[in-house]
Scaffold this motif. Structure first.
Motif, mmCIF file in Angstrom:
data_model
loop_
_atom_site.group_PDB
_atom_site.id
_atom_site.type_symbol
_atom_site.label_atom_id
_atom_site.label_comp_id
_atom_site.label_asym_id
_atom_site.label_seq_id
_atom_site.Cartn_x
_atom_site.Cartn_y
_atom_site.Cartn_z
ATOM 1 N N THR A 25 0.835 -1.204 0.000
ATOM 2 C CA THR A 25 0.000 0.000 0.000
ATOM 3 C C THR A 25 0.865 1.248 0.000
ATOM 4 O OG1 THR A 25 -1.763 -1.139 1.199
ATOM 5 C CG2 THR A 25 -1.794 1.270 1.246
ATOM 6 N N SER A 93 -7.878 -7.831 13.126
ATOM 7 C CA SER A 93 -7.894 -6.902 11.990
ATOM 8 C C SER A 93 -9.318 -6.594 11.550
ATOM 9 C CB SER A 93 -7.084 -7.476 10.819
ATOM 10 O OG SER A 93 -7.674 -8.661 10.319
ATOM 11 N N GLY A 97 -10.108 -2.920 12.105
ATOM 12 C CA GLY A 97 -10.254 -2.359 10.760
ATOM 13 C C GLY A 97 -11.591 -1.685 10.556
ATOM 14 N N HIS A 101 -11.762 2.434 10.121
ATOM 15 C CA HIS A 101 -11.742 2.527 8.656
ATOM 16 C C HIS A 101 -11.648 3.969 8.159
ATOM 17 C CE1 HIS A 101 -13.494 2.609 4.556
ATOM 18 N NE2 HIS A 101 -12.791 1.497 4.422
ATOM 19 N N CYS A 156 -2.307 -5.548 13.146
ATOM 20 C CA CYS A 156 -3.163 -4.368 13.012
ATOM 21 C C CYS A 156 -2.372 -3.075 12.876
ATOM 22 C CB CYS A 156 -4.118 -4.279 14.196
ATOM 23 S SG CYS A 156 -5.307 -5.634 14.258
ATOM 24 N N MET A 159 -2.195 -1.281 9.493
ATOM 25 C CA MET A 159 -3.229 -0.407 8.945
ATOM 26 C C MET A 159 -2.699 1.003 8.707
ATOM 27 S SD MET A 159 -6.503 -1.768 11.125
ATOM 28 C CE MET A 159 -6.906 -3.519 11.094
ATOM 29 N N ARG A 165 1.724 -5.119 6.033
ATOM 30 C CA ARG A 165 0.984 -6.197 6.685
ATOM 31 C C ARG A 165 1.875 -7.410 6.882
ATOM 32 N NH1 ARG A 165 -0.435 -10.774 5.994
ATOM 33 N NH2 ARG A 165 0.527 -10.713 3.946
ATOM 34 N N THR A 194 -7.301 -11.989 5.373
ATOM 35 C CA THR A 194 -7.165 -10.564 5.679
ATOM 36 C C THR A 194 -7.398 -9.707 4.446
ATOM 37 O OG1 THR A 194 -5.569 -11.050 7.444
ATOM 38 C CG2 THR A 194 -5.630 -8.790 6.608
ATOM 39 N N ALA A 198 -10.497 -7.252 3.496
ATOM 40 C CA ALA A 198 -10.276 -5.831 3.224
ATOM 41 C C ALA A 198 -10.768 -5.453 1.830
ATOM 42 C CB ALA A 198 -8.790 -5.503 3.363
ATOM 43 N N SER A 199 -10.501 -6.312 0.851
ATOM 44 C CA SER A 199 -10.930 -6.027 -0.518
ATOM 45 C C SER A 199 -12.454 -6.072 -0.638
ATOM 46 C CB SER A 199 -10.306 -7.043 -1.484
ATOM 47 O OG SER A 199 -8.896 -6.931 -1.483
ATOM 48 N N GLU A 202 -13.866 -2.864 0.750
ATOM 49 C CA GLU A 202 -13.675 -1.748 -0.174
ATOM 50 C C GLU A 202 -14.628 -1.848 -1.362
ATOM 51 O OE1 GLU A 202 -11.640 1.090 -0.071
ATOM 52 O OE2 GLU A 202 -11.709 0.428 2.011
#
Length: 268
Positions: A25, A93, A97, A101, A156, A159, A165, A194, A198-199, A202
């Protein structure tokens, strides 16, 4: 820059950095600054090509996944402990998360945060490599539950963009007594739930971007394939390297890259 050249470069960056302790990221954020493209336009592209890197783990370790699945069916304790450890390490997470967020979204637009996180993370890797000598656990199923919880909580920290990660997971595992190769492979397996989680979050939050696909579905498909192929090559190379040399080379890379990024950002 040519559109498809940007697609290929971003696919390479994602596949190259997703499983190395250098922050994918963070590199994508710095790439948007360096290449000068509109990060918001490419946000959905970056989310989807992460799944290409995750697919590489499934392909490379399909025998392990199949063995665990068969072991669960046969009620083998080792397979159940393997699954338990992945799920327990994944849960922090999810909770943190979801709670953080909106704040994380703000940090994603701060390249200076990435640069400092790269440097600090590099120093942390050097210290942990020097201090972590208690390598008692040589299999994912052998890691005690309390230490798994610790690894999940440490993950975590990633993030914060630029932390990494995989880096947080691996260093957390090392500091809690897991040997290098197992720590690296645990980070690979933990990446599957994970990053899928997350994907999915999103994609759910940005559903309108999916239908519009501003970058174009052909570009997304190309980036996905490039990310997948590069990640396949990187994972094999990475496991062999850390088994022989440890993580020190990545620590120095982080420090150098973070320092260079700070200088470049200051001179713009």
């Amino acid at each position: 820059m040519d559109h498809y050249l940007t697609v290929i470069l971003l696919g390479i960056v994602e596949g190259l950095t997703e499983f190395l302790p250098v922050s994918s990221t963070g590199h994508l954020i710095l790439a948007s600054e360096l290449l000068g493209y509109d990060a918001a336009t490419w946000a959905m592209f970056n989310v989807i090509i992460q799944l290409g890197a995750i697919l590489a783990v499934v392909v490379l370790y399909w025998r392990t996944f199949c063995a665990v699945a068969m072991g669960l069916f046969r009620k083998e304790p080792t397979s159940w402990r393997f699954l338990r450890n992945l799920l327990v390490a994944f849960l922090p997470s999810v909770v943190i998360g979801l709670a953080m967020h909106d704040y994380i979204e703000v940090l994603l637009g701060a390249p200076q945060v990435v640069a400092w996180a790269l440097i600090i993370g590099g120093v942390a890797i050097l210290l942990i490599e020097r201090m972590a000598k208690d390598n008692r656990f040589h299999g994912i199923a052998d890691i005690p539950l309390a230490r798994v919880v610790g690894i999940g909580l440490i993950q975590c920290i990633s993030m914060i963009p630029g932390v990494s990660r995989s880096g947080a997971t691996i260093m957390g595992a090392l500091s809690l007594g897991v040997e290098r190769r197992t720590a690296a492979e645990f980070s690979f397996f933990l990446a599957v739930p994970t990053m899928l989680g997350a994907s999915t979050l999103e994609l759910f939050k940005k559903g309108s971007d999916i239908t519009s696909a501003t970058v174009g579905w052909s570009s997304i498909a190309l980036g996905f394939v490039v990310s997948f192929i590069v990640a396949l090559l990187v994972i094999r190379w990475f496991v062999g390297l850390v088994s022989r040399q440890g993580f020190v080379p990545f620590a120095w890379y982080r420090i150098i890259a973070g320092t260079a990024a700070l200088l470049w950002l200051a001179m713009r």
